[in-house]
Each structure stands twice: as structure tokens, then as C-alpha cells.
Scaffold this motif. Sequence first.
Motif, PDB file in Angstrom:
ATOM      1  N   TYR A  81      34.120  41.609  53.328  1.00 40.95           N
ATOM      2  CA  TYR A  81      34.888  40.593  54.053  1.00 40.95           C
ATOM      3  C   TYR A  81      36.143  40.191  53.272  1.00 40.95           C
ATOM      4  CZ  TYR A  81      36.130  36.005  55.902  1.00 40.95           C
ATOM      5  OH  TYR A  81      36.831  34.934  56.407  1.00 40.95           O
ATOM      6  N   LEU A  82      36.012  39.978  51.960  1.00 42.02           N
ATOM      7  CA  LEU A  82      37.133  39.499  51.153  1.00 42.02           C
ATOM      8  C   LEU A  82      38.253  40.527  51.007  1.00 42.02           C
ATOM      9  CD1 LEU A  82      35.140  37.566  48.406  1.00 42.02           C
ATOM     10  CD2 LEU A  82      36.509  36.589  50.271  1.00 42.02           C
ATOM     11  N   ILE A  83      37.903  41.799  50.991  1.00 39.49           N
ATOM     12  CA  ILE A  83      38.942  42.832  50.910  1.00 39.49           C
ATOM     13  C   ILE A  83      39.845  42.760  52.139  1.00 39.49           C
ATOM     14  CG2 ILE A  83      39.319  45.336  51.069  1.00 39.49           C
ATOM     15  CD1 ILE A  83      37.007  45.648  49.086  1.00 39.49           C
ATOM     16  N   LYS A  84      39.265  42.488  53.281  1.00 40.78           N
ATOM     17  CA  LYS A  84      40.034  42.409  54.537  1.00 40.78           C
ATOM     18  C   LYS A  84      40.660  41.037  54.745  1.00 40.78           C
ATOM     19  CE  LYS A  84      37.137  45.815  56.821  1.00 40.78           C
ATOM     20  NZ  LYS A  84      36.043  46.021  57.767  1.00 40.78           N
ATOM     21  N   ASN A  85      40.111  40.027  54.097  1.00 40.60           N
ATOM     22  CA  ASN A  85      40.555  38.643  54.292  1.00 40.60           C
ATOM     23  C   ASN A  85      40.769  37.979  52.938  1.00 40.60           C
ATOM     24  OD1 ASN A  85      40.054  38.226  57.379  1.00 40.60           O
ATOM     25  ND2 ASN A  85      38.230  39.253  56.602  1.00 40.60           N
ATOM     26  N   THR A  86      41.825  38.394  52.243  1.00 44.18           N
ATOM     27  CA  THR A  86      42.052  37.917  50.877  1.00 44.18           C
ATOM     28  C   THR A  86      42.270  36.401  50.809  1.00 44.18           C
ATOM     29  OG1 THR A  86      44.381  38.524  51.076  1.00 44.18           O
ATOM     30  CG2 THR A  86      42.914  40.121  50.006  1.00 44.18           C
ATOM     31  N   SER A  87      42.659  35.794  51.914  1.00 44.25           N
ATOM     32  CA  SER A  87      42.844  34.335  51.912  1.00 44.25           C
ATOM     33  C   SER A  87      41.522  33.597  51.728  1.00 44.25           C
ATOM     34  CB  SER A  87      43.493  33.877  53.220  1.00 44.25           C
ATOM     35  OG  SER A  87      44.807  34.353  53.300  1.00 44.25           O
ATOM     36  N   ALA A  88      40.400  34.292  51.899  1.00 41.41           N
ATOM     37  CA  ALA A  88      39.086  33.664  51.745  1.00 41.41           C
ATOM     38  C   ALA A  88      38.556  33.764  50.312  1.00 41.41           C
ATOM     39  CB  ALA A  88      38.090  34.281  52.719  1.00 41.41           C
ATOM     40  N   ILE A  89      39.365  34.298  49.390  1.00 41.04           N
ATOM     41  CA  ILE A  89      38.965  34.335  47.983  1.00 41.04           C
ATOM     42  C   ILE A  89      39.307  32.982  47.362  1.00 41.04           C
ATOM     43  CG2 ILE A  89      39.317  35.432  45.736  1.00 41.04           C
ATOM     44  CD1 ILE A  89      40.288  37.952  47.288  1.00 41.04           C
ATOM     45  N   LYS A  90      38.332  32.379  46.690  1.00 42.01           N
ATOM     46  CA  LYS A  90      38.607  31.109  46.010  1.00 42.01           C
ATOM     47  C   LYS A  90      39.707  31.346  44.987  1.00 42.01           C
ATOM     48  CE  LYS A  90      36.469  27.302  43.549  1.00 42.01           C
ATOM     49  NZ  LYS A  90      36.744  26.186  44.422  1.00 42.01           N
ATOM     50  N   ARG A  91      40.608  30.408  44.874  1.00 40.24           N
ATOM     51  CA  ARG A  91      41.763  30.608  44.014  1.00 40.24           C
ATOM     52  C   ARG A  91      42.168  29.312  43.323  1.00 40.24           C
ATOM     53  NH1 ARG A  91      42.753  31.196  49.519  1.00 40.24           N
ATOM     54  NH2 ARG A  91      44.068  29.524  50.244  1.00 40.24           N
ATOM     55  N   PRO A  92      42.914  29.497  42.259  1.00 42.93           N
ATOM     56  CA  PRO A  92      43.255  30.753  41.604  1.00 42.93           C
ATOM     57  C   PRO A  92      42.098  31.278  40.760  1.00 42.93           C
ATOM     58  CG  PRO A  92      44.135  28.947  40.322  1.00 42.93           C
ATOM     59  CD  PRO A  92      43.490  28.336  41.550  1.00 42.93           C
ATOM     60  N   ILE A  93      42.196  32.545  40.405  1.00 45.92           N
ATOM     61  CA  ILE A  93      41.304  33.127  39.411  1.00 45.92           C
ATOM     62  C   ILE A  93      42.193  33.539  38.245  1.00 45.92           C
ATOM     63  CG2 ILE A  93      39.755  35.039  38.849  1.00 45.92           C
ATOM     64  CD1 ILE A  93      38.751  34.921  41.752  1.00 45.92           C
ATOM     65  N   LEU A  94      41.832  33.073  37.056  1.00 46.21           N
ATOM     66  CA  LEU A  94      42.609  33.383  35.854  1.00 46.21           C
ATOM     67  C   LEU A  94      41.874  34.402  35.013  1.00 46.21           C
ATOM     68  CD1 LEU A  94      43.911  30.675  36.765  1.00 46.21           C
ATOM     69  CD2 LEU A  94      44.251  30.186  34.355  1.00 46.21           C
ATOM     70  N   GLU A  95      42.625  35.391  34.566  1.00 45.50           N
ATOM     71  CA  GLU A  95      42.095  36.393  33.650  1.00 45.50           C
ATOM     72  C   GLU A  95      42.911  36.356  32.372  1.00 45.50           C
ATOM     73  OE1 GLU A  95      40.225  39.943  36.389  1.00 45.50           O
ATOM     74  OE2 GLU A  95      42.138  40.299  35.397  1.00 45.50           O
ATOM     75  N   LYS A  96      42.212  36.489  31.267  1.00 47.14           N
ATOM     76  CA  LYS A  96      42.866  36.578  29.968  1.00 47.14           C
ATOM     77  C   LYS A  96      42.371  37.863  29.316  1.00 47.14           C
ATOM     78  CE  LYS A  96      43.835  33.840  25.886  1.00 47.14           C
ATOM     79  NZ  LYS A  96      43.584  32.567  25.196  1.00 47.14           N
ATOM     80  N   ASN A  97      43.310  38.700  28.914  1.00 44.60           N
ATOM     81  CA  ASN A  97      42.977  40.000  28.323  1.00 44.60           C
ATOM     82  C   ASN A  97      42.052  40.813  29.221  1.00 44.60           C
ATOM     83  OD1 ASN A  97      44.459  39.271  25.999  1.00 44.60           O
ATOM     84  ND2 ASN A  97      42.677  38.230  25.151  1.00 44.60           N
ATOM     85  N   GLY A  98      42.278  40.709  30.546  1.00 48.89           N
ATOM     86  CA  GLY A  98      41.514  41.497  31.500  1.00 48.89           C
ATOM     87  C   GLY A  98      40.157  40.942  31.877  1.00 48.89           C
ATOM     88  N   SER A  99      39.783  39.786  31.315  1.00 52.68           N
ATOM     89  CA  SER A  99      38.485  39.183  31.643  1.00 52.68           C
ATOM     90  C   SER A  99      38.687  37.868  32.378  1.00 52.68           C
ATOM     91  CB  SER A  99      37.689  38.908  30.365  1.00 52.68           C
ATOM     92  OG  SER A  99      37.405  40.110  29.702  1.00 52.68           O
ATOM     93  N   ALA A 100      37.967  37.707  33.485  1.00 50.61           N
ATOM     94  CA  ALA A 100      38.056  36.461  34.259  1.00 50.61           C
ATOM     95  C   ALA A 100      37.475  35.318  33.434  1.00 50.61           C
ATOM     96  CB  ALA A 100      37.313  36.613  35.572  1.00 50.61           C
TER      97      ALA A 100
END
Length: 115
Positions: A81-100
Amino acid sequence: MTVYGIPNCNTVKKSFDWLKANHIDFEFHDFKKKGITAEKLNTWCNIFGWETVLNRKGLTWKKLTKEEQAKIDNQNSAIAYLIKNTSAIKRPILEKNGSAILIGFDDDKYQQTLA
């Protein structure tokens, strides 16, 4: 630092403001323009839980019928579902050095994790 989200989201804007005020450099990944991979979503779901990554408070989710919502009941269906509806991803998501490291915006959590 990479911030994942959409630019017109107020929570993403709060994150930008906090990072700038604390002199933390970041890159922005716009879900709308760049999309997101199933692999990335799986990683985030494994860290935060799929029920946290799926934003049930937003308009995108609320537009679904109760039947459609009921079908999204595990990590695989949530990611599809999220791949097709990216607006439904909780945000923001922060990554540091490639890790969430953070999801959503909470001043105290940002202070503890980033300051």
C-alpha cells in the motif's frame, strides 16, 4: 543526515526548522518525486514497526473504505500500500549514516538523539 518526507507536510517543515536551528546539515528525499523502495520500507518497518510507519491519521488513509483499511493488516500488505501511496508514510523519517533513527517530529526526541 537524510530527511524522508513530502515538502508540504507541516511535520516535515518542523523537522527542517529544528535541524536548521541546530546547525545540522541534511539532504531531503521527497517521496512524491523520488518514490521509495520496498526494501527501504521493510527496513523502517523492522525498526519502528509497520503500524508506526503506516500513517493512519492522514487523509490518504482516511479516504480508504473500512474494507480497504481492514485488508492492510500486516507488514507485507502495508508495504504494498505504501509504495503506491507514499503520502501514507508517517513522516518525517530521519536516517543518519544510512540507518533510520527517528520517525515523526518530537522536539524532546530530536534533542536527545541529535543534539
